[in-house]
Design a protein around this motif. Structure first.
Motif, PDB file in Angstrom:
ATOM      1  N   MET A   1       0.785  -1.229   0.068  1.00 17.04           N
ATOM      2  CA  MET A   1       0.210   0.007  -0.046  1.00 17.04           C
ATOM      3  C   MET A   1       0.861   1.265   0.200  1.00 17.04           C
ATOM      4  SD  MET A   1      -3.376  -0.795   0.075  1.00 17.04           S
ATOM      5  CE  MET A   1      -4.455  -1.938   0.238  1.00 17.04           C
ATOM      6  N   LYS A   2       0.386   2.144  -0.837  1.00 16.32           N
ATOM      7  CA  LYS A   2       1.288   3.412  -0.962  1.00 16.32           C
ATOM      8  C   LYS A   2       0.663   4.666  -0.273  1.00 16.32           C
ATOM      9  CE  LYS A   2       3.715   5.842  -4.678  1.00 16.32           C
ATOM     10  NZ  LYS A   2       3.788   5.945  -6.160  1.00 16.32           N
ATOM     11  N   ILE A   3       1.254   5.368   0.648  1.00 18.43           N
ATOM     12  CA  ILE A   3       0.638   6.453   1.422  1.00 18.43           C
ATOM     13  C   ILE A   3       1.460   7.767   0.950  1.00 18.43           C
ATOM     14  CG2 ILE A   3       0.163   7.366   3.565  1.00 18.43           C
ATOM     15  CD1 ILE A   3      -0.488   4.371   4.692  1.00 18.43           C
TER      16      ILE A   3
ATOM     17  N   LEU B   1       5.146   4.391   9.556  1.00 16.27           N
ATOM     18  CA  LEU B   1       4.594   3.544   8.679  1.00 16.27           C
ATOM     19  C   LEU B   1       5.100   2.554   7.795  1.00 16.27           C
ATOM     20  CD1 LEU B   1       1.852   6.258   7.214  1.00 16.27           C
ATOM     21  CD2 LEU B   1       1.605   4.724   9.212  1.00 16.27           C
TER      22      LEU B   1
ATOM     23  N   TYR C   1       3.949  -0.209   4.978  1.00 12.20           N
ATOM     24  CA  TYR C   1       3.514   0.561   3.976  1.00 12.20           C
ATOM     25  C   TYR C   1       4.704   1.433   3.109  1.00 12.20           C
ATOM     26  CZ  TYR C   1      -0.819   0.503   6.538  1.00 12.20           C
ATOM     27  OH  TYR C   1      -1.869  -0.035   7.218  1.00 12.20           O
TER      28      TYR C   1
ATOM     29  N   ARG D   1      -5.490   1.811   8.892  1.00  8.00           N
ATOM     30  CA  ARG D   1      -5.923   0.334   8.694  1.00  8.00           C
ATOM     31  C   ARG D   1      -7.420   0.210   8.416  1.00  8.00           C
ATOM     32  NH1 ARG D   1      -2.435  -0.836  12.874  1.00  8.00           N
ATOM     33  NH2 ARG D   1      -3.911  -0.890  14.149  1.00  8.00           N
TER      34      ARG D   1
END
Length: 224
Positions: free
Chosen positions: A1-3, A20, A25, A112
């Motif tokens: 997952m890319k934040i 993170l 992440y 999440r």
């Protein structure tokens, strides 16, 4: 997952990024609103953490600009706790709010919960159709008259809950707890804002809704 993490407090960004990344992440950073919009346009992010008060353009303006081309879930950060600021943030397209100073464990929990809802596939029927309105629960898309309707993550979560439980009346407190996924002690007008936005997007006559109805003094329900 890319934040994408956006805040002009570089030490705070560094701390969030460190925590993170330890959770697995992939994290990218920006330090002002203009850069946030540019990065969001260029990258495919699963979630954006966006500070309210920033140079160049503030978080509210950045959020509105991002909403012009993306429905990526957005969590707003703010040092102010006024409910009016939160309402304005939701009006601009934010999906969730967290007030500084915050516990990093709370932020992780919010992330999440939001990613789980945004990426979770539906079980059973993948489409729900009522009249000219269809919900594709696999693609997380609302369709009206054959045309896809742009919804934010929280708007989608809200209409999915209502359409999957037709004629069930939910109080605003119920909706906050179920859709937002945590106990909310602030202004429940947040729900009213999202209901109004859904009516504007999905109803032919928002002032005279045929799908998303109000049980006065109780809450909201989907006519079904």
């Amino acid at each position: 997952m890319k934040i994408l993490v956006v805040d002009d407090e570089r030490l705070l960004v560094k701390g969030i990024k460190f925590n993170l990344e330890n959770e697995g992440y992939q994290v990218e950073c920006a330090f002002d609103g203009a850069a946030a919009v540019e990065r969001a346009r260029e990258g495919q992010f699963d979630l954006i953490i966006l500070d309210l008060m920033m140079p160049e353009i503030d978080g509210l303006e950045a959020c509105m600009r991002i909403r012009e081309f993306s429905n990526v879930p957005i969590i707003m950060l703010t040092a102010r706790s006024e409910d009016t600021d939160k309402i304005i943030g939701f009006e601009c397209g934010a999906d969730d709010y967290i007030t500084k100073p915050f516990n990093i464990l709370e932020l992780k929990a919010r992330i999440r919960a939001m990613l789980r809802r945004a990426s979770g596939g539906a079980q059973g029927k993948s489409r729900i159709t009522v009249g000219d309105l269809t919900l594709d629960t696999e693609q997380r898309v609302a369709i009206r008259d054959g045309e896809a309707v742009e919804l934010t993550a929280k708007e989608y979560d809200l209409i999915e809950l209502l359409m999957k439980n037709p004629r069930r009346v939910y109080s605003r407190e119920n909706l906050m707890n179920v859709v937002w996924g945590y106990s909310y002690t602030g202004d429940y007008r947040t729900v009213d804002v999202h209901i109004r936005r859904l009516r504007e997007k999905l109803e032919r006559r928002p002032a005279e809704p045929e799908y998303i109805l109000t049980k006065w003094g109780v809450g909201y329900y989907f006519k079904g």
